[in-house]
Design a protein around this motif. Structure first.
Motif, short mmCIF file in Angstrom:
data_model
loop_
_atom_site.label_atom_id
_atom_site.label_comp_id
_atom_site.label_asym_id
_atom_site.label_seq_id
_atom_site.Cartn_x
_atom_site.Cartn_y
_atom_site.Cartn_z
N ILE A 151 0.85 -1.20 0.00
CA ILE A 151 0.00 0.00 0.00
C ILE A 151 0.88 1.25 0.00
CG2 ILE A 151 -1.84 1.28 1.17
CD1 ILE A 151 -3.04 -1.22 2.06
N LEU A 152 1.11 1.74 -1.19
CA LEU A 152 1.92 2.95 -1.34
C LEU A 152 1.11 3.95 -2.16
CD1 LEU A 152 5.43 1.37 -2.15
CD2 LEU A 152 4.68 2.35 0.02
N GLY A 153 0.11 4.55 -1.53
CA GLY A 153 -0.77 5.48 -2.24
C GLY A 153 -2.03 4.75 -2.65
N GLU A 154 -3.17 5.35 -2.28
CA GLU A 154 -4.43 4.65 -2.53
C GLU A 154 -5.36 5.38 -3.49
OE1 GLU A 154 -5.66 3.14 1.66
OE2 GLU A 154 -3.92 4.45 1.89
N TYR A 155 -5.01 6.62 -3.85
CA TYR A 155 -5.95 7.42 -4.66
C TYR A 155 -5.26 8.12 -5.81
CZ TYR A 155 -8.38 6.74 -0.32
OH TYR A 155 -8.94 6.16 0.78
N GLU A 156 -6.00 8.22 -6.90
CA GLU A 156 -5.51 8.96 -8.06
C GLU A 156 -5.85 10.45 -7.91
OE1 GLU A 156 -3.68 8.26 -10.71
OE2 GLU A 156 -3.36 6.29 -9.80
N ASP A 157 -7.05 10.74 -7.43
CA ASP A 157 -7.45 12.15 -7.36
C ASP A 157 -7.86 12.57 -5.95
OD1 ASP A 157 -10.61 12.14 -7.21
OD2 ASP A 157 -9.99 10.56 -8.59
N ILE A 158 -7.86 13.88 -5.75
CA ILE A 158 -8.05 14.44 -4.42
C ILE A 158 -9.47 14.17 -3.88
CG2 ILE A 158 -8.13 16.60 -3.10
CD1 ILE A 158 -5.81 17.58 -4.76
N SER A 159 -10.48 14.14 -4.76
CA SER A 159 -11.83 13.97 -4.24
C SER A 159 -11.99 12.58 -3.62
CB SER A 159 -12.88 14.23 -5.31
OG SER A 159 -12.67 13.37 -6.39
N TYR A 161 -9.50 10.86 -2.28
CA TYR A 161 -8.72 10.93 -1.03
C TYR A 161 -9.54 11.60 0.07
CZ TYR A 161 -5.69 13.18 2.36
OH TYR A 161 -5.16 13.66 3.52
N ARG A 162 -10.21 12.67 -0.32
CA ARG A 162 -10.97 13.45 0.65
C ARG A 162 -12.04 12.61 1.36
NH1 ARG A 162 -15.16 18.38 0.07
NH2 ARG A 162 -14.80 19.19 2.14
N LYS A 163 -12.64 11.71 0.59
CA LYS A 163 -13.72 10.88 1.11
C LYS A 163 -13.23 9.90 2.18
CE LYS A 163 -17.71 9.35 -1.59
NZ LYS A 163 -17.86 8.64 -2.88
N ASN A 164 -12.13 9.22 1.89
CA ASN A 164 -11.74 8.12 2.78
C ASN A 164 -10.42 8.31 3.52
OD1 ASN A 164 -13.99 6.42 2.16
ND2 ASN A 164 -13.08 6.20 0.13
N GLY A 165 -9.56 9.17 3.06
CA GLY A 165 -8.27 9.38 3.72
C GLY A 165 -7.32 8.21 3.48
N SER A 166 -6.12 8.30 4.06
CA SER A 166 -5.12 7.25 3.87
C SER A 166 -5.23 6.24 4.99
CB SER A 166 -3.72 7.86 3.89
OG SER A 166 -3.64 8.96 3.03
N SER A 167 -5.00 4.95 4.66
CA SER A 167 -5.16 3.93 5.71
C SER A 167 -3.88 3.63 6.47
CB SER A 167 -5.78 2.66 5.14
OG SER A 167 -4.99 2.21 4.08
N THR A 168 -2.73 4.13 5.99
CA THR A 168 -1.49 3.97 6.77
C THR A 168 -0.70 5.28 6.70
OG1 THR A 168 0.06 3.31 5.01
CG2 THR A 168 -1.34 1.57 5.91
N ALA A 169 0.26 5.41 7.63
CA ALA A 169 1.09 6.61 7.64
C ALA A 169 1.91 6.70 6.34
CB ALA A 169 2.02 6.60 8.85
N ILE A 170 2.51 5.58 5.94
CA ILE A 170 3.36 5.62 4.74
C ILE A 170 2.53 5.87 3.48
CG2 ILE A 170 4.90 4.21 3.27
CD1 ILE A 170 6.25 5.35 5.85
N SER A 171 1.34 5.32 3.42
CA SER A 171 0.48 5.56 2.27
C SER A 171 0.14 7.06 2.15
CB SER A 171 -0.80 4.73 2.41
OG SER A 171 -1.54 4.80 1.23
N HIS A 172 0.02 7.71 3.29
CA HIS A 172 -0.30 9.14 3.29
C HIS A 172 0.80 9.98 2.61
CE1 HIS A 172 -2.53 12.62 4.59
NE2 HIS A 172 -1.45 13.13 5.15
N PHE A 173 2.03 9.50 2.67
CA PHE A 173 3.11 10.19 1.95
C PHE A 173 2.75 10.29 0.46
CE2 PHE A 173 7.20 10.52 4.45
CZ PHE A 173 6.66 10.16 5.68
N TYR A 174 2.26 9.16 -0.10
CA TYR A 174 1.96 9.11 -1.53
C TYR A 174 0.64 9.81 -1.85
CZ TYR A 174 5.83 5.87 -1.67
OH TYR A 174 7.08 5.33 -1.56
N ASP A 175 -0.34 9.67 -0.96
CA ASP A 175 -1.64 10.29 -1.21
C ASP A 175 -1.57 11.81 -1.14
OD1 ASP A 175 -3.05 7.92 -1.59
OD2 ASP A 175 -3.42 7.66 0.56
N LYS A 176 -0.73 12.32 -0.25
CA LYS A 176 -0.73 13.78 -0.05
C LYS A 176 0.66 14.41 0.02
CE LYS A 176 -2.13 17.25 3.37
NZ LYS A 176 -3.00 17.56 4.49
#
Ligand code: ADP
Ligand code: NI
Length: 215
Positions: A151-159, A161-176
């Motif tokens: 899990i290295l980034g879970e979303y392509e677009d911000i909308s 991401y906005r709905k569900n957020g990142s499920s791990t700290a490291i994934s959040h690096f890629y999401d945001k």
């Protein structure tokens, strides 16, 4: 209250009281760092520094994650405070527009040159060494794992991401976090973001190679 430093002191007291119950990812010290970043960025921008400072200090008071009232109640809370310190209706509206549009996840519009400064100042606090600490703290608070393999980034677009957020700290690096550098709107903000972005990359590389047991 026509003196700008009195207006700023009154706003600091207002914010400190309101944010007492907020956690360490969005506490007064976050606000203070954003305010400092904003003052630094301001020096090279042709903006109204009082609006920048007041908006920076007020920017998280009605964050939807913490403020329990309705959006309209949030607007009214800020408006009442700014009326109390005798700011003009025109300047109050500029500040409200900044607060309502600056969030990364909201992806709002840019409503004034002052917003560019405050928005950059806030985003700088989400990257670099401080950003890493806030990210790990936030993930822990949500009871999320530090990392899950694959899990290295879970979303392509911000909308999304906005709905569900990142499920791990490291994934959040890629999401945001790694995307922030390319959203900076001022020259000074961009320059600081580049250095802080490098710190994210160094940390991620170290983290992932330790995870794999290769260093
Ligand atoms: P914004 O107000 O710009 O939309 P947030 O309030 O969602 O940003 O995020 C504020 C801080 O919390 C940032 O430092 C961000 O990195 C961190 N954060 C937000 N969501 C997560 C998450 N799911 N996991 C880890 N950190 C997060
Ligand atoms: Ni903030």
């Amino acid at each position: 209250m026509s003196n700008s430093s009195q207006q700023i002191s009154a706003t600091i007291s207002f914010v400190k009281t309101r944010m007492q119950a907020f956690d360490a990812s969005h506490d007064w010290y976050h606000v203070e760092r954003v305010w400092k970043n904003a003052k630094q960025i301001c020096q090279k921008e042709n903006v109204d520094s009082e609006i920048v400072e007041l908006a920076a200090i007020l920017h998280d008071v009605i964050d939807r994650k913490y403020f329990k009232g309705s959006p309209a109640e949030g607007q009214q809370l800020i408006r009442n405070h700014l009326q109390e310190i005798e700011l003009s209706d025109h300047r109050i509206q500029i500040i409200l527009d900044i607060i309502n549009n600056m969030s990364f996840s909201k992806n709002g519009k840019v409503t004034s040159p002052e917003q560019r400064v405050v928005q950059d100042a806030d985003r700088l606090d989400a990257i670099g060494a401080i950003g890493i600490a806030r990210c790990i703290y936030y993930a822990a608070k949500m009871d999320n794992p530090i990392h899950l393999p694959g899990i290295l980034g879970e979303y392509e677009d911000i909308s999304a991401y906005r709905k569900n957020g990142s499920s791990t700290a490291i994934s959040h690096f890629y999401d945001k976090l790694l995307k922030i550098k390319n959203t900076m709107l001022t020259t000074t903000g961009q320059k600081i973001a580049e250095e802080r972005h490098r710190r994210l990359i160094t940390y991620l590389n170290d983290f992932l190679s330790e995870w794999e047991g290769t260093s």
